[in-house]
Design a protein around this motif. Sequence first.
Motif, PDB file in Angstrom:
ATOM      1  N   LEU A   1     -20.149-146.481  52.199  1.00 28.70           N
ATOM      2  CA  LEU A   1     -19.837-145.060  52.338  1.00 28.70           C
ATOM      3  C   LEU A   1     -20.037-144.587  53.772  1.00 28.70           C
ATOM      4  O   LEU A   1     -19.185-143.907  54.345  1.00 28.70           O
ATOM      5  CB  LEU A   1     -20.717-144.246  51.388  1.00 28.70           C
ATOM      6  N   LYS A   2     -21.168-144.976  54.358  1.00 27.47           N
ATOM      7  CA  LYS A   2     -21.543-144.535  55.703  1.00 27.47           C
ATOM      8  C   LYS A   2     -20.653-145.127  56.785  1.00 27.47           C
ATOM      9  O   LYS A   2     -20.236-144.429  57.720  1.00 27.47           O
ATOM     10  CB  LYS A   2     -23.010-144.913  55.959  1.00 27.47           C
ATOM     11  N   LEU A   3     -20.375-146.427  56.689  1.00 27.81           N
ATOM     12  CA  LEU A   3     -19.723-147.144  57.776  1.00 27.81           C
ATOM     13  C   LEU A   3     -18.215-147.295  57.625  1.00 27.81           C
ATOM     14  O   LEU A   3     -17.533-147.572  58.621  1.00 27.81           O
ATOM     15  CB  LEU A   3     -20.347-148.542  57.925  1.00 27.81           C
ATOM     16  N   MET A   4     -17.695-147.115  56.401  1.00 26.66           N
ATOM     17  CA  MET A   4     -16.263-147.326  56.199  1.00 26.66           C
ATOM     18  C   MET A   4     -15.551-146.113  55.600  1.00 26.66           C
ATOM     19  O   MET A   4     -14.620-145.572  56.203  1.00 26.66           O
ATOM     20  CB  MET A   4     -16.043-148.549  55.295  1.00 26.66           C
ATOM     21  N   ALA A   5     -15.990-145.683  54.419  1.00 29.91           N
ATOM     22  CA  ALA A   5     -15.264-144.636  53.693  1.00 29.91           C
ATOM     23  C   ALA A   5     -15.204-143.321  54.469  1.00 29.91           C
ATOM     24  O   ALA A   5     -14.113-142.761  54.699  1.00 29.91           O
ATOM     25  CB  ALA A   5     -15.890-144.422  52.319  1.00 29.91           C
ATOM     26  N   LEU A   6     -16.356-142.817  54.884  1.00 34.12           N
ATOM     27  CA  LEU A   6     -16.387-141.535  55.604  1.00 34.12           C
ATOM     28  C   LEU A   6     -15.693-141.596  56.966  1.00 34.12           C
ATOM     29  O   LEU A   6     -14.906-140.698  57.297  1.00 34.12           O
ATOM     30  CB  LEU A   6     -17.821-141.051  55.759  1.00 34.12           C
ATOM     31  N   PRO A   7     -15.947-142.625  57.789  1.00 28.87           N
ATOM     32  CA  PRO A   7     -15.267-142.680  59.087  1.00 28.87           C
ATOM     33  C   PRO A   7     -13.750-142.758  58.981  1.00 28.87           C
ATOM     34  O   PRO A   7     -13.037-142.057  59.703  1.00 28.87           O
ATOM     35  CB  PRO A   7     -15.835-143.953  59.736  1.00 28.87           C
ATOM     36  N   VAL A   8     -13.253-143.593  58.066  1.00 30.16           N
ATOM     37  CA  VAL A   8     -11.802-143.749  57.934  1.00 30.16           C
ATOM     38  C   VAL A   8     -11.166-142.463  57.407  1.00 30.16           C
ATOM     39  O   VAL A   8     -10.186-141.960  57.968  1.00 30.16           O
ATOM     40  CB  VAL A   8     -11.457-144.936  57.003  1.00 30.16           C
ATOM     41  N   ALA A   9     -11.727-141.907  56.329  1.00 28.24           N
ATOM     42  CA  ALA A   9     -11.197-140.661  55.765  1.00 28.24           C
ATOM     43  C   ALA A   9     -11.306-139.521  56.775  1.00 28.24           C
ATOM     44  O   ALA A   9     -10.364-138.735  56.947  1.00 28.24           O
ATOM     45  CB  ALA A   9     -11.945-140.311  54.482  1.00 28.24           C
ATOM     46  N   GLY A  10     -12.441-139.443  57.450  1.00 30.98           N
ATOM     47  CA  GLY A  10     -12.651-138.376  58.430  1.00 30.98           C
ATOM     48  C   GLY A  10     -11.675-138.443  59.584  1.00 30.98           C
ATOM     49  O   GLY A  10     -11.124-137.422  60.012  1.00 30.98           O
ATOM     50  N   MET A  11     -11.436-139.635  60.098  1.00 31.40           N
ATOM     51  CA  MET A  11     -10.531-139.765  61.244  1.00 31.40           C
ATOM     52  C   MET A  11      -9.074-139.532  60.855  1.00 31.40           C
ATOM     53  O   MET A  11      -8.306-138.952  61.627  1.00 31.40           O
ATOM     54  CB  MET A  11     -10.690-141.154  61.876  1.00 31.40           C
ATOM     55  N   LEU A  12      -8.678-139.982  59.668  1.00 36.87           N
ATOM     56  CA  LEU A  12      -7.314-139.722  59.210  1.00 36.87           C
ATOM     57  C   LEU A  12      -7.059-138.220  59.086  1.00 36.87           C
ATOM     58  O   LEU A  12      -5.956-137.729  59.366  1.00 36.87           O
ATOM     59  CB  LEU A  12      -7.054-140.420  57.872  1.00 36.87           C
ATOM     60  N   PHE A  13      -8.101-137.476  58.690  1.00 30.70           N
ATOM     61  CA  PHE A  13      -7.982-136.016  58.590  1.00 30.70           C
ATOM     62  C   PHE A  13      -7.975-135.376  59.975  1.00 30.70           C
ATOM     63  O   PHE A  13      -7.130-134.530  60.272  1.00 30.70           O
ATOM     64  CB  PHE A  13      -9.139-135.467  57.753  1.00 30.70           C
ATOM     65  N   LEU A  14      -8.905-135.779  60.840  1.00 33.23           N
ATOM     66  CA  LEU A  14      -9.022-135.166  62.167  1.00 33.23           C
ATOM     67  C   LEU A  14      -7.787-135.410  63.028  1.00 33.23           C
ATOM     68  O   LEU A  14      -7.429-134.568  63.861  1.00 33.23           O
ATOM     69  CB  LEU A  14     -10.260-135.712  62.884  1.00 33.23           C
ATOM     70  N   LYS A  15      -7.138-136.545  62.837  1.00 36.44           N
ATOM     71  CA  LYS A  15      -5.943-136.858  63.638  1.00 36.44           C
ATOM     72  C   LYS A  15      -4.805-135.870  63.401  1.00 36.44           C
ATOM     73  O   LYS A  15      -3.893-135.764  64.223  1.00 36.44           O
ATOM     74  CB  LYS A  15      -5.472-138.279  63.333  1.00 36.44           C
ATOM     75  N   GLN A  16      -4.867-135.123  62.294  1.00 37.98           N
ATOM     76  CA  GLN A  16      -3.841-134.129  62.006  1.00 37.98           C
ATOM     77  C   GLN A  16      -4.017-132.878  62.864  1.00 37.98           C
ATOM     78  O   GLN A  16      -3.070-132.091  63.019  1.00 37.98           O
ATOM     79  CB  GLN A  16      -3.887-133.732  60.519  1.00 37.98           C
TER      80      GLN A  16
END
Length: 308
Positions: free
Chosen positions: A232-247
């Motif tokens: 959750l800490k190292l994969m799920a949140l960073p990937v989901a967060g960055m895909l959202f922020l890139k918008q």
Amino acid sequence: MVLFQQMLIFFIIMLLGYYGARKGILDDVTGKSLSWLVVHIANPALILSGCAGGQMVVKELLFTGILAVLLFLVLIISAEIVIPMFFHEREKRGGYKVMLVFSNMGFMGFPLISAVYGQSAIMYAAIFLIPFNLLIYTYGIFRIGKMGKREDLEGRKTVQWKPMLNSGVIACLLAIGIEVTRFPVPEMPMKLIEMLGGMTAPLSMLIIGASFRGLSTKKLITDKKLLGFSFLKLMALPVAGMLFLKQFVENEVLLGVCFIVLAAPAGSMVVILSKQYGGDENTAVKGVAFTTLLSVLTMPLAAKLAGL
């Protein structure tokens, strides 16, 4: 590839720290001395080195500050919702919540940002450090300690505010002031600052590596809840967060800083706060150690999945 190479370099230096600790060269006294140098001299110098040139405008500073606050608020909300779903032991929840919110900015985040994105990126990271410190000494203490507070000499429960104004935050405020006013820093002092800041990465990795002495790898990899938290800490949140922020964020350097904040391992401050405020120190040590080891592989992978 650049991120993977840098993480590999960090990992090799961590191994040297671990070897030094096993041989008795990097003992507890030496580790504390090196930590003091990083916290009070090297890392503040690294932060100040990012203010040379006055590249950021006030509008950009404000946008970065707002983004930093919102990012930490989202992490706190995520921790409050997700952690209780997986950890039924009330005494462990606080530590896991704090580890999810606060990454290792000082000992890994800043050196990594400088190495991968250049010194200009340090200015963005410095802005993130202000809400980081404000929240870790308030929300962090509240969640990690017994009843969230510490007793003073008269038995009253108090939150310690003084540590928030530490050398790192002072360096951030100075750097922002120099950036906004575009104050010309003479060449010789700036070279000195850059040289001192250059100590941050190798010393930090040596300290982290030395801290792994005595840990059982078998116990770490067989802890299913720790494995789930690490994913959750190292994969799920960073990937989901960055895909959202890139918008919404176009600045690639700022996106890179956000990624490091999200994808870096759990911060060593969690262990320190657990010791000081009566939290679950064992959980904190295992969480910080395991996420640090895994981050060598997960950060490059998460960056690739997020399209960075």
